[in-house]
Structures are given as structure tokens and as C-alpha cells.
Design an enzyme around this catalytic site. Structure first.
Site, PDB file in Angstrom:
ATOM      1  N   THR A  24       0.826  -1.207   0.000  1.00 28.14           N
ATOM      2  CA  THR A  24       0.000   0.000   0.000  1.00 28.14           C
ATOM      3  C   THR A  24       0.860   1.256   0.000  1.00 28.14           C
ATOM      4  O   THR A  24       0.439   2.304  -0.493  1.00 28.14           O
ATOM      5  CB  THR A  24      -0.930  -0.025   1.234  1.00 28.14           C
ATOM      6  N   THR A 104       1.707  -4.213   4.421  1.00 30.30           N
ATOM      7  CA  THR A 104       1.570  -4.509   5.856  1.00 30.30           C
ATOM      8  C   THR A 104       1.030  -5.918   6.114  1.00 30.30           C
ATOM      9  O   THR A 104       1.263  -6.482   7.181  1.00 30.30           O
ATOM     10  CB  THR A 104       0.615  -3.503   6.545  1.00 30.30           C
TER      11      THR A 104
END
Ligand code: ASP
Length: 340
Positions: A24, A104
Site C-alpha cells: 500500500t 503490511t
């Protein structure tokens, strides 16, 4: 002409290798207010660096895009390639530290793999973001700045692989994503603030006390499955996985199973016969769904059953993959877990 003091500063700046893997932090959405419908891994490292011009004051950065994936799609094959690249860079006397950008979702798994497979006395710092690069208040740029800042500090080399997320520094062993969308997505247990002193960094985690060496000729890491056992889960699942792993062991020379079990890694009686069918060559690691801290108690368990000890099921799987990949078997594999 560069004034002399600036020229000296340039000469003294640490040289940091940046390896971008996607995530991301490199994600983009159609609008700045969209933090949900975005695509991870869209921007290259040049764009990540361009968003943080202040980095030029900290370090000379050589950036490479090694993969471009949403980290849900990261595999042990990626870990193997990444670990070897990190090791090569760390062995280069011209490189002072490494920063790895990553998604993540599986950050903790990649960090744990690097932590037990890379031998170095230089900082290895991973970073990530919860909001795409296009978002209002994107968290990636500050995380990246703080990660590079940390990688420039020799004190950051003492506690193995570190991650910088949400204004915190976490050692690989403490990394655990606990929220699917909040910026503070990671557990803060065992974290330092990014303002931590060198002394605090030294004390953050034991230095790389236990590490394996992956043979140069290793092409693929052995398959290791992870099954979570819920109340009343069908043992048919265990039988199917046991059969598949027995076949995989014959094909690959190694395979393993990690079970995420209730409480103190307590195996439901209904599951025992299926697991006892597994060939001895396929180790079974008993981990706790509670997130680690298993008391070692399986005195009369089959020889191929190991305890995860302090490791949560995900980290136990990473350790088993690394240990099997390094050729550890039997008593040596058991000792590898006892040192975790
Ligand atoms: N799915 C994304 C990834 O792990 C999530 C993130 O990076 O925050 O690549």
C-alpha cells in the site's frame, strides 16, 4: 561549485539501499479521499523517494524495485530471493544499511524470515503504510523518512531486522498486524518510539542469536502448511493435509505442518490419529492460537512434534520453513525451535 562544508557532508552521508516490494505504501487510488478501493504496488521507488525530498539530507539512496506485489501475494519464494539480495547488499562494503518497503499484510512474516536468514552487522529496516500514496494524510512518506533515518544509525544493527510503522520501531519478533485498516494497525507491545535513544535500540531485542544458513543451491523453500484448529474442526482436514504433506516431503525432500491450537497448544483428541499417520520426516509444530508463549510439555509426543515456544503460529511457520530450508532435521530442528 559545491561549498566545501556541503561537499564534506555529501561525502559523509550514509549509503542506503532501498528495495521496493510493492504494498500500500506504493498504492494508488482514484481519489485522495479513497483509502479503501486502491491498488497496492503501483508506484516505483523513484515516486516514493520523490514524495520525501528531505531524504536527500539524510542519505545517498540507491533504489531498486525487486517485486511489485500486494503482500497478500508474497510467498516463501519471494522471501528466498529477497533474503539473498539483502545478504549481497549487506556484504557490499559500500552499503551502510537497507530499507525495504513492503505491504503490511505479511510484513511480519517477511521480517521474521530475513531476521533468521541474513547475517549482517548493518541495519535492515522494513517499512510499510496503511494508506495508499495518493491518500490525504498518507502515512507512507513519514514512515519511509523514519525508516531511512533509522537505517542510518549503526545502533539499529544490533537487534536484527526492524520495522518502522506508525511512528514506532518494532523488532521482527514483535511485529504483529492487529487491525485491518487503522493507521495504528500493529501491536505496540515491544515497540519503541522513533525518537528512541541508541541505548534503547540496543536493548530492543537480542541480537541475531539464532540464524540459519540457506545453501546456495537451494531453489525452493520446503512447503509448510498452517492449520488453525477451532472447537470441533473436522480431523478430515488434518488427514487431507497430512496426505498432501507426505507426498510433498517425497517430492521436495522436506515439508512441515504448523498447528494453531487452543490454549497451551492443546491438540483435540480427535485430531491425534490423523497426525500420528504423518511420516516422521514431516515435523509438526504445535503453536498457540493465543499468540505464542507455549509451555514445553509434550514429553510423550511423537518425535517429530515440536513446540513453538514463544512464537505465534505465523512466526513458527516462518521458522520451520527457514530451518527446513537450511537442512535442519530431527534433533537439530528441535534445537532450532528451543532457541526461538
Ligand atoms: N494489502 C496491502 C499489502 O499488504 C496492505 C498494506 O500494505 O497495507 O500489500
Amino acid at each position: 561549485m559545491i561549498p566545501q562544508h556541503n561537499a564534506l557532508q555529501i561525502l559523509r552521508k550514509p549509503r542506503i539501499a532501498l528495495l521496493a516490494t510493492g504494498g500500500t505504501i506504493a498504492g494508488t487510488a482514484g481519489s485522495a479521499t479513497d483509502t479503501r478501493d486502491y491498488t497496492a504496488g503501483q508506484l516505483g521507488p523513484a515516486a516514493l523517494l520523490a514524495a520525501v525530498p528531505q531524504l536527500a539530507e539524510l542519505a545517498r539512496i540507491d533504489a531498486t524495485q525487486i517485486f511489485s506485489v500486494d503482500s497478500k501475494d508474497m510467498t516463501p519464494q519471494h522471501w528466498l530471493v529477497l533474503s539473498r539480495r539483502v545478504q549481497r547488499l549487506m556484504d557490499d562494503p559500500a552499503v551502510d544499511g537497507i530499507v525495504i518497503t513492503h505491504g503490511t499484510d505479511t510484513l511480519e512474516e517477511t521480517a521474521c524470515f530475513l531476521n533468521v536468514t541474513v547475517a549482517t552487522t548493518k541495519p535492515v529496516v522494513m517499512t510499510a503504510a496503511m494508506r495508499p500514496a495518493t491518500a490525504l494524510s498518507a502515512d507512507g512518506p513519514l514512515n519511509l523518512y523514519q525508516a531511512v533515518e533509522l537505517a542510518c544509525r549503526p545502533a539499529a544493527a544490533r537487534s536484527g531486522v526492524l520495522a518502522v510503522v506508525g511512528d514506532r520501531i518494532l523488532p521482527a519478533a514483535a511485529l504483529a498486524k492487529r487491525h485491518p485498516s487503522a493507521v495504528d494497525a500493529f501491536s505496540f507491545e515491544g515497540a519503541l518510539t522513533t525518537l528512541a535513544s541508541d541505548a534503547a535500540l540496543h536493548a530492543l531485542a537480542p541480537s541475531r542469536y539464532s540464524r540459519v544458513v540457506l545453501p546456495d543451491e537451494l531453489q525452493h523453500l520446503p512447503p509448510v502448511e498452517l492449520l488453525t484448529v477451532a472447537a470441533g474442526s473436522s480431523p478430515a482436514l488434518a488427514s487431507a493435509v497430512a496426505r498432501a504433506l507426505a507426498r510433498a516431503q517425497l517430492l521436495n525432500g522436506a515439508a512441515g505442518l504448523v498447528l494453531a491450537l487452543p490454549g497451551n497448544a492443546s491438540l483435540p483428541e480427535a485430531w491425534r490419529p490423523a497426525l500420528e499417520e504423518l511420516p516422521n520426516a514431516v515435523p509438526v509444530v504445535l503453536a498457540s492460537r493465543c499468540g505464542g508463549g507455549v509451555r514445553r510439555h509434550h514429553g510423550n509426543a511423537p518425535a517429530n512434534w515440536l513446540d513453538a515456544g514463544a512464537l505465534d503460529p505465523l512466526k513458527a511457520r516462518v521458522r520451520l520453513i527457514a530451518g527446513l530450508g537450511a537442512g535442519l532435521r530431527g534433533a537439530r530442528l528441535r534445537r532450532w525451535f528451543e532457541r526461538a
